[in-house]
Design an enzyme around this catalytic site. Structure first.
Site, PDB file in Angstrom:
ATOM      1  N   LYS A  77       0.779  -1.454   0.175  1.00 35.95           N
ATOM      2  CA  LYS A  77      -0.046   0.025   0.193  1.00 35.95           C
ATOM      3  C   LYS A  77       0.613   0.906  -0.356  1.00 35.95           C
ATOM      4  O   LYS A  77       2.213   1.286   0.533  1.00 35.95           O
ATOM      5  CB  LYS A  77      -0.390  -0.006   1.397  1.00 35.95           C
ATOM      6  CG  LYS A  77      -2.060   1.019   1.176  1.00 35.95           C
ATOM      7  CD  LYS A  77      -2.529   0.697   2.193  1.00 35.95           C
ATOM      8  CE  LYS A  77      -3.622   2.036   2.249  1.00 35.95           C
ATOM      9  NZ  LYS A  77      -4.723   1.905   3.926  1.00 35.95           N
ATOM     10  N   SER A 152      -9.276   1.329   3.346  1.00 33.85           N
ATOM     11  CA  SER A 152      -9.511   2.528   2.365  1.00 33.85           C
ATOM     12  C   SER A 152      -7.740   1.455   1.425  1.00 33.85           C
ATOM     13  O   SER A 152      -7.341   2.688   0.171  1.00 33.85           O
ATOM     14  CB  SER A 152      -8.227   3.441   3.197  1.00 33.85           C
ATOM     15  OG  SER A 152      -6.924   3.073   4.309  1.00 33.85           O
ATOM     16  N   SER A 176      -9.742  -1.080   7.761  1.00 32.71           N
ATOM     17  CA  SER A 176      -9.107  -0.766   6.176  1.00 32.71           C
ATOM     18  C   SER A 176      -8.250  -1.620   5.285  1.00 32.71           C
ATOM     19  O   SER A 176      -8.272  -2.206   4.446  1.00 32.71           O
ATOM     20  CB  SER A 176      -7.999   0.587   6.014  1.00 32.71           C
ATOM     21  OG  SER A 176      -9.408   1.556   5.604  1.00 32.71           O
TER      22      SER A 176
HETATM   23  N1  GLN Z   1     -12.779   3.811   6.905  1.00 35.68           N
HETATM   24  C1  GLN Z   1     -12.337   4.103   8.143  1.00 35.68           C
HETATM   25  C2  GLN Z   1     -12.333   5.501   8.642  1.00 35.68           C
HETATM   26  O1  GLN Z   1     -12.441   6.009   7.184  1.00 35.68           O
HETATM   27  C3  GLN Z   1     -10.964   3.349   8.026  1.00 35.68           C
HETATM   28  C4  GLN Z   1      -9.983   3.635   7.830  1.00 35.68           C
HETATM   29  C5  GLN Z   1      -8.425   2.929   8.088  1.00 35.68           C
HETATM   30  O2  GLN Z   1      -9.077   1.618   8.652  1.00 35.68           O
HETATM   31  N2  GLN Z   1      -7.191   2.996   7.383  1.00 35.68           N
HETATM   32  O3  GLN Z   1     -11.619   5.712   8.945  1.00 35.68           O
END
Ligand code: GLN
Length: 477
Positions: A77, A152, A176
């Site tokens: 990532k 994400s 994420s």
């Molecule tokens: N969807 C969650 C957020 O927007 C998780 C993000 C993550 O785990 N980096 O914060």
């Protein structure tokens, strides 16, 4: 033609001479090119990956010892440092930034013979649930291009889903890794907070962030965890306890488990009917198989999303203050009148909408007049959640739940309503608030044609049980 089922099979084929690392890397590079429309990779390291593959093939031929991840093709990532390579967190503000060191995970992967093939698109600074927040465009779900891959770590999930690499590393602050794994029909593991060093991971919310692993099988994910987990002098929050050999003895020889589920989670009005039905049937089957599965009251469920968004935005507002146009990346070209004006202009141009929203929200909840009402309150909720979780794990081996309330949605469906988007994190943020390990396992297919999984959570540092139980679930007994 090259095919990939598991790391073990692949390494057996390498030994038999049925394939080579060069063949594997060439195959994945071609797949990435053919699937460029998915927008999963921001950059590939074609030449160096091929060179490294050739060197690894030579090493094996010469009979010298090879690493545990010999020839394994991995994607990172775009939030994990790889020395000498660009890193942007899918944000304009880091434009042109080159990592000057390796993340600990990168170092450990390389030491065991992995090949890093490229960096993967994600939501800007890991903030999002749909990959619609990247400065470099949406990532498409490979199963249905009109649907989101989740976020994400969307690019990392799609890369495994579409066969663009064998394994991806992502980050999981509130889901994420597990949520995109659920949307893409693959395995996604978030270990215990601190199990994997965060050194070289761009911070979103430091007391929540944890690197996670995407793979096709539980065994593959276990092997990667074994390699990258463990104490690290560069991260004082990394756990110092011994790392078990996760990849060994994943067969639990028919153990019967005591499993809990949250009644409120299964009865939640926002939960898709078909997902609820599948989970109920799954619970029935587990009971038939001799496991004990019981509902536990969890009236705190409605507090987890607000507590998560108060605390993570607070931490983010502080973490992201370092991006000021001077130390890294992008700087405004517009004429400015003062240093403050330069910061403002650079940050206004460099950050995307969602990141700005969270910096402002985080600054607000930390501001003098509101600190106790929001930040302190949310910390108290977090403490209660941890205490409650400890009590549950005194009685149960695991908690199961849906990973996400609904399957992968269409692009644009939730992007105009941040609250609706945030609420979809209801089942995943709990594990980050409490620091426990959690996994999403792909078990079901929805009538929409999309895959979805279940989430399994266990107590801190009990990844071994998590992996064993997950393997049982995948086998269906
Ligand atoms: N969807 C969650 C957020 O927007 C998780 C993000 C993550 O785990 N980096 O914060």
């Amino acid at each position: 033609m090259f095919g990939f089922n598991s790391i073990k099979d692949y390494q057996k084929n390498l030994l038999n001479g049925q394939t080579t690392c060069v063949e594997a890397v060439s195959f994945y590079l071609a797949s990435i090119r053919e699937n460029a429309h998915l927008n999963a990779f921001l950059e590939t390291y074609a030449d160096e990956a091929l060179q490294r593959a050739a060197a690894l093939d030579e090493l094996q031929k010469s009979g010298q010892p090879t690493g545990k991840l010999h020839g394994v093709v991995v994607g990172l990532k775009d939030i994990i440092c790889y020395k000498g390579h660009e890193l942007s967190a899918s944000s304009k503000i880091l434009q042109g930034f080159i990592s000057i060191y390796n993340a600990t995970v990168t170092e450990r992967l390389l030491q065991e013979g992995a090949i890093i093939i490229g960096r993967q698109n994600c939501d800007e600074f890991a903030m999002g649930s749909s990959n619609e927040n990247s400065a470099f465009g949406n990532v498409l779900n490979a199963k249905d291009n009109s649907r989101v891959p989740g976020g994400s770590s969307g690019g990392s999930a799609v890369s495994v889903q579409a066969g663009l690499c064998m394994i991806s590393l992502g980050s999981d602050t509130g889901g994420s890794v597990r949520q995109p794994a659920d949307f893409c029909g693959i395995v996604g593991l978030k270990p215990t907070y601190g199990r994997i060093s965060r050194y070289g991971l761009i911070a979103y919310a430091s007391s929540f962030d944890q690197i996670g692993i995407f793979g096709k099988t539980i065994d593959d994910v276990a092997l990667i965890l074994e390699v990258i987990a463990g104490a690290d002098d560069f991260d004082s929050t990394a756990l110092t306890s011994k790392v078990p050999e996760y990849s060994l003895n994943l067969d639990d020889s028919g153990r019967k488990y005591k499993i809990a589920y949250f009644k409120e989670a299964l009865e939640h009005p926002g939960l898709d009917k078909e997902i609820a039905k599948s989970l109920r049937e799954f619970i029935r089957k587990l009971t038939d198989d001799g496991h004990t599965v019981e509902p536990v009251d969890f009236e705190l469920l409605e507090y987890v999303v607000p507590a998560y968004y108060v605390l993570t935005t607070a931490e983010a507002s502080s973490n992201l203050s370092r991006f000021d146009g001077i130390k890294y990346g992008y700087a405004t070209k517009k004429p400015v009148t003062s240093l403050t004006d330069f910061y403002k202009q650079t940050r206004s141009e460099g950050f995307g909408k969602e990141v700005k929203r969270r910096i402002m929200l985080g600054t607000f909840v930390l501001s003098a007049g509101y600190y106790d009402a929001y930040f302190t309150k949310a910390q108290q909720v977090r403490t209660i959640l941890v205490e409650r979780t400890n009590i549950i794990f005194r009685q149960y081996d695991a908690i199961i739940s849906p990973t996400v309330p609904a399957p992968a949605f269409k692009f644009g469906e939730k992007s105009n309503d941040p609250i609706e988007m945030f609420l979809a994190d209801i089942y995943t943020v709990f594990a980050n608030l409490t620091g426990i390990p959690a996994i999403s396992i792909p078990l079901f297919t929805h009538q929409s044609g999309m895959n979805f999984g279940i989430q399994v959570m266990v107590s801190r540092e009990d990844e071994k049980t998590l992996l064993q139980l997950s393997k049982r679930f995948v086998k269906g007994s």
